[in-house]
Design a protein around this motif. Structure first.
Motif, PDB file in Angstrom:
ATOM      1  N   VAL A 120      69.761  54.833  32.908  1.00 25.88           N
ATOM      2  CA  VAL A 120      71.105  54.953  33.470  1.00 25.88           C
ATOM      3  C   VAL A 120      71.126  56.128  34.442  1.00 25.88           C
ATOM      4  O   VAL A 120      70.602  57.205  34.137  1.00 25.88           O
ATOM      5  CB  VAL A 120      72.168  55.167  32.372  1.00 25.88           C
ATOM      6  N   TRP A 121      71.732  55.904  35.596  1.00 21.35           N
ATOM      7  CA  TRP A 121      71.806  56.939  36.630  1.00 21.35           C
ATOM      8  C   TRP A 121      73.256  57.105  37.057  1.00 21.35           C
ATOM      9  O   TRP A 121      73.912  56.139  37.424  1.00 21.35           O
ATOM     10  CB  TRP A 121      70.930  56.520  37.814  1.00 21.35           C
ATOM     11  N   PRO A 130      75.896  62.924  28.559  1.00 20.01           N
ATOM     12  CA  PRO A 130      75.222  61.678  28.944  1.00 20.01           C
ATOM     13  C   PRO A 130      74.730  60.845  27.766  1.00 20.01           C
ATOM     14  O   PRO A 130      74.832  59.614  27.787  1.00 20.01           O
ATOM     15  CB  PRO A 130      74.053  62.177  29.806  1.00 20.01           C
ATOM     16  N   SER A 131      74.198  61.481  26.735  1.00 18.52           N
ATOM     17  CA  SER A 131      73.627  60.712  25.626  1.00 18.52           C
ATOM     18  C   SER A 131      74.706  60.057  24.761  1.00 18.52           C
ATOM     19  O   SER A 131      74.420  59.113  24.022  1.00 18.52           O
ATOM     20  CB  SER A 131      72.745  61.602  24.753  1.00 18.52           C
ATOM     21  N   GLY A 136      74.894  55.641  28.239  1.00 14.05           N
ATOM     22  CA  GLY A 136      73.792  56.525  27.862  1.00 14.05           C
ATOM     23  C   GLY A 136      73.249  56.231  26.480  1.00 14.05           C
ATOM     24  O   GLY A 136      72.064  56.437  26.209  1.00 14.05           O
ATOM     25  N   ALA A 139      70.331  53.775  26.579  1.00 13.00           N
ATOM     26  CA  ALA A 139      69.261  54.047  27.542  1.00 13.00           C
ATOM     27  C   ALA A 139      68.175  54.951  26.973  1.00 13.00           C
ATOM     28  O   ALA A 139      68.441  55.818  26.135  1.00 13.00           O
ATOM     29  CB  ALA A 139      69.833  54.681  28.801  1.00 13.00           C
ATOM     30  N   ARG A 142      68.298  59.089  30.980  1.00 13.43           N
ATOM     31  CA  ARG A 142      69.631  59.298  31.538  1.00 13.43           C
ATOM     32  C   ARG A 142      69.513  60.310  32.677  1.00 13.43           C
ATOM     33  O   ARG A 142      69.159  61.464  32.453  1.00 13.43           O
ATOM     34  CB  ARG A 142      70.583  59.798  30.443  1.00 13.43           C
ATOM     35  N   THR A 144      71.169  62.380  35.802  1.00 13.65           N
ATOM     36  CA  THR A 144      72.359  62.910  36.464  1.00 13.65           C
ATOM     37  C   THR A 144      71.941  63.565  37.780  1.00 13.65           C
ATOM     38  O   THR A 144      70.752  63.684  38.082  1.00 13.65           O
ATOM     39  CB  THR A 144      73.078  63.933  35.570  1.00 13.65           C
ATOM     40  N   ASP A 167      67.315  63.109  28.755  1.00 13.66           N
ATOM     41  CA  ASP A 167      68.166  63.563  29.853  1.00 13.66           C
ATOM     42  C   ASP A 167      67.318  64.184  30.954  1.00 13.66           C
ATOM     43  O   ASP A 167      66.288  64.828  30.682  1.00 13.66           O
ATOM     44  CB  ASP A 167      69.157  64.627  29.367  1.00 13.66           C
TER      45      ASP A 167
END
Length: 305
Positions: A120-121, A130-131, A136, A139, A142, A144, A167
């Motif tokens: 995921v972006w 994000p998690s 997220g 995925a 992740r 960012t 991440d």
């Protein structure tokens, strides 16, 4: 080939993908992952272009989520891009609005490639965790990009508090070549400890902070940041040692000069990395970036904000 599917469902999107594949409009074999791009309300085209370029090295299915501004009703409009409009991938653009936005994980699940890793972006807005984000959570990786945040320094420190294996941030990737050059220089004699380091660069660019944090964590020495408004990202790293300073200087964002005691100056091509280069690099690995995690969680605390 571009196929528009207004007011549709994920089942209809899947049927149209299968039909396009049967008609020979898409090559389905050899895709190695699903890349989900959460563009929120931003124009997703720049991110799609970078993902298409990255797909030539990492064939994948690209699912793009975007929320049109001003939409009042719950709806799902889709666009499928294949062939020359999709690099070496299939691109599915989902334009969602209303109550549909609360169930993005359920929305994309039927479109995921079976038995393939998920990345995921978030190319624009960084989620608070994000998690724990619905996307997220499904995925392996992740991604960012704090360079697009209004307050990048604060965003980095927020991410440090919630870091989870998997991440990463493209601000870290943008400094990869700098880290490689500095590490290679320190692997040469004389093997003296670095007494102090100075990182110079653009005032708010998060790569400057991450570079300084990496040096502080790796060298265990004081690190200072000199912030220059309008500078082209990182412009200089200076390492002070007893025998003389090591200076890697890139004032123009294109070519760097390396100065070392008792050695001639070396000129090195070091252009500012483009978005597609950074994305390609991050898609090469699906395991945790332990160095990034250590720098984010421990290195940032060693430097002044």
């Amino acid at each position: 080939m571009i196929i528009d599917l207004p007011d549709t469902t994920t089942r209809a999107i899947n049927r149209r993908l299968v039909k396009a594949r049967d008609e020979g409009g898409a090559i389905a074999l050899g895709r190695v992952l699903t890349l989900i791009i959460d563009a929120d309300s931003h124009d997703p085209e720049e991110a799609i272009e970078a993902a298409n370029a990255a797909s030539r090295e990492h064939p994948c299915r690209i699912i793009v989520l975007t929320e049109p501004t001003g939409a009042r009703t719950s709806s799902l409009d889709a666009q499928i891009r294949l062939g020359g409009d999709a690099g070496a991938s299939e691109v599915v653009v989902l334009r969602i609005s209303g109550g549909v936005t609360r169930h993005v994980d359920t929305l994309v699940m039927p479109l995921l490639l079976p038995d393939a890793p998920i990345v995921v972006w978030w190319p624009y807005d960084v989620p608070s965790n994000p998690s724990e984000h619905p996307l997220g959570q499904m995925a392996q990786r992740r991604i960012t990009d704090t360079t697009t945040c209004q307050r990048p320094g604060r965003a980095l420190r927020d991410l440090a508090r919630v870091y989870t294996d998997g991440d990463t941030d493209l601000a870290w990737t943008r400094a990869t070549l700098w880290r490689g050059l500095i590490a290679a220089t320190l692997d040469q004699p004389p093997f003296e400890p670095v007494q102090r380091a100075v990182v110079t660069g653009e005032s708010t660019h998060p790569s400057v902070d991450l570079m300084a944090a990496w040096l502080a964590q790796a060298l265990r020495c004081p690190v200072e940041i000199e912030r220059v408004p309008g500078a082209p990202a990182i412009t200089q790293v200076r390492l002070q040692r007893a025998s003389g300073d090591i200076v890697l200087d890139r004032p123009d964002g294109k070519t760097a000069s390396l100065h070392q005691p008792d050695q001639p100056e070396h000129r090195i091509a070091l252009p500012i990395r483009q978005l597609r280069e950074c994305l390609v690099e991050e898609l090469r690995r699906l395991d945790a970036d332990e160095v990034y995690g250590e720098v984010l969680q421990k290195g940032l605390a060693r430097i002044d904000a």
